[in-house]
Scaffold this motif. Structure first.
Motif, short mmCIF file in Angstrom:
data_model
loop_
_atom_site.label_atom_id
_atom_site.label_comp_id
_atom_site.label_asym_id
_atom_site.label_seq_id
_atom_site.Cartn_x
_atom_site.Cartn_y
_atom_site.Cartn_z
N GLU A 367 0.81 -1.22 0.00
CA GLU A 367 0.00 0.00 0.00
C GLU A 367 0.84 1.27 0.00
O GLU A 367 0.61 2.17 -0.82
N ASP A 368 1.81 1.36 0.91
CA ASP A 368 2.59 2.59 1.01
C ASP A 368 3.36 2.89 -0.27
O ASP A 368 3.41 4.05 -0.73
N GLU A 369 3.96 1.86 -0.84
CA GLU A 369 4.75 2.06 -2.06
C GLU A 369 3.84 2.40 -3.25
O GLU A 369 4.22 3.23 -4.10
N ILE A 370 2.67 1.78 -3.31
CA ILE A 370 1.72 2.11 -4.38
C ILE A 370 1.29 3.56 -4.28
O ILE A 370 1.24 4.30 -5.27
N ILE A 371 0.97 4.00 -3.05
CA ILE A 371 0.53 5.38 -2.84
C ILE A 371 1.62 6.37 -3.23
O ILE A 371 1.37 7.38 -3.90
N LYS A 372 2.86 6.09 -2.84
CA LYS A 372 3.97 6.97 -3.20
C LYS A 372 4.12 7.06 -4.72
O LYS A 372 4.36 8.15 -5.28
N THR A 373 3.98 5.94 -5.38
CA THR A 373 4.10 5.91 -6.84
C THR A 373 2.99 6.73 -7.49
O THR A 373 3.22 7.54 -8.40
N LEU A 374 1.76 6.55 -7.00
CA LEU A 374 0.63 7.28 -7.56
C LEU A 374 0.75 8.78 -7.31
O LEU A 374 0.39 9.59 -8.17
N ASN A 375 1.25 9.14 -6.15
CA ASN A 375 1.44 10.56 -5.85
C ASN A 375 2.43 11.19 -6.82
O ASN A 375 2.23 12.32 -7.29
#
Length: 381
Positions: A367-375
């Motif tokens: 989740e955290d890595e996906i969110i960082k990527t999307l941001n």
């Protein structure tokens, strides 16, 4: 070296003119009636019409008229195909046409609804044999036991999967890819690079899978930029097709990863082609892994300075991909597809449904890595 398993179960004919071997296969296997699923955009193309007209036996054309097949459309095509008694199905076109042929082969011998076979090995009766003839280079559907379909109601991209839907014969003829326009050519080839890269570093990779990844990645990276400038170059088409095929073999024996997983919700909700979607995310996944101290990308690409350290070689490969993406005009911002920060939670939820793919990444990517990527991808440049 740990014990590993490597599988390649497909009779592949490769090379310019390979399509002409099909009648020998039809005759040898006594296929008298064929359901031929054809990408509708190919009908009317001279080389395609000539080839379809040369196939011996009773053939019935089934138009694949959807770029991302759905279970609902598969059900519609089932009604059309059930009026015939076929001996085998042929998938002719891109991955969508081949996947549709796979789905119809299952429904021809199993009488439940298409959606009821979502998942792995959910069907009971053996499907009809499948012949795959790709006209793009990169999806890998011509050798895999998977077929992707979208569940339009639940907004999920899953599939009908099982060893018995792996094509029995595949004809990889670069002459057929000459008709493929620039956009699909790039999308399919980028898809193959995602396959090669994620298969090379997946937790369950093995030396043979890495060998195929290396050869496939190198062939595509070295020839795709020139091919994008000259789509009629048959030699370049052949090299990219061979590279894509080798990358598909690697994927089949290793595993996928976060870039491919994140491409699924991007395709379902925002209509982004699967190959482009995976390509958008791939550099961010590589960058994250390098930051976490993973440097085993070093052997993925042949044409680099062999004196580089593993860390520098991994960074070299990341930069090589970024340079190629710039040439190919792969988007760097999801906003052009209508994505915004308010969509992040939905995107993360859907990607986490493919946790098995995320688990294969060599460093934690959840989740955290996906969110960082999307941001990063949803900011203005």
């Amino acid at each position: 070296m740990d014990i590993f398993n490597f599988i390649l179960k497909c009779n592949v004919f490769f090379g310019a003119g390979a399509r002409k071997k099909i009648n020998a296969v039809i005759r040898k296997n006594n296929y008298k009636s064929l359901g031929v699923v054809v990408d509708h955009a190919l009908l009317g193309v001279p080389i395609v019409d000539e080839f379809l007209g040369s196939i011996k036996g009773d053939i019935h054309i089934i138009r694949c008229d959807i770029s991302e097949p759905t279970y609902a459309r598969l059900e519609e095509k089932r009604s059309e195909s059930m009026r015939k008694d076929f001996d085998a199905y042929v998938g002719f076109g891109g991955g969508s046409a081949i996947d549709m042929a796979k789905g119809l082969s299952v429904l021809s011998t199993n009488h439940g609804s298409a959606i009821s076979y979502k998942g792995f090995e959910k069907f009971t009766n053996p499907p009809l044999p499948i012949i795959a003839i790709p006209t793009t280079a990169g999806t890998g559907s011509e050798i895999t036991p998977n077929a992707s379909f979208i569940d339009s109601i639940n907004k999920q991209k899953m599939g009908i999967n099982g060893e018995s839907i792996r094509p029995k014969f595949s004809f990889l003829d670069p002459e057929l890819t000459i008709s493929c326009p620039l956009g699909p050519t790039i999308s399919a080839a980028v898809d193959s690079l995602v396959h090669a890269t994620e298969a090379y570093v997946a937790k369950k990779t093995n030396p043979l899978a890495q060998f195929f990844s290396n050869k496939g990645f190198t062939l595509v990276v070295d020839n795709l930029p020139t091919l994008a400038q000259d789509l009629d170059d048959l030699i370049l088409r052949e090299k990219v097709m061979l590279g894509a095929f080798l990358s598909g073999v690697a994927l089949m024996n290793s595993g996928t990863g976060p870039a491919a997983a994140m491409s699924y919700p991007l395709g379902v909700h925002w209509g982004v082609a699967h190959g482009i979607g995976g390509g958008i995310f791939l550099p961010f996944v590589i960058e994250n892994n390098i930051k976490e101290g993973f440097f085993d990308y070093a052997g993925l690409y042949d044409n680099k300075n062999e004196s580089l350290s593993k860390q520098d070689a991994s960074k070299f490969i990341l930069n090589k991909i970024l340079e190629l993406w710039k040439i190919l005009k792969i988007p760097k911002n999801l906003k052009e597809y209508g994505f915004n920060e308010g969509d992040i939670n939905k995107f993360v939820r859907d990607t986490m449904r493919l946790k098995g793919a995320l688990d294969q990444n060599p460093t934690p990517f959840y989740e955290d890595e996906i969110i960082k990527t999307l941001n990063k991808l949803s900011k203005d440049y």
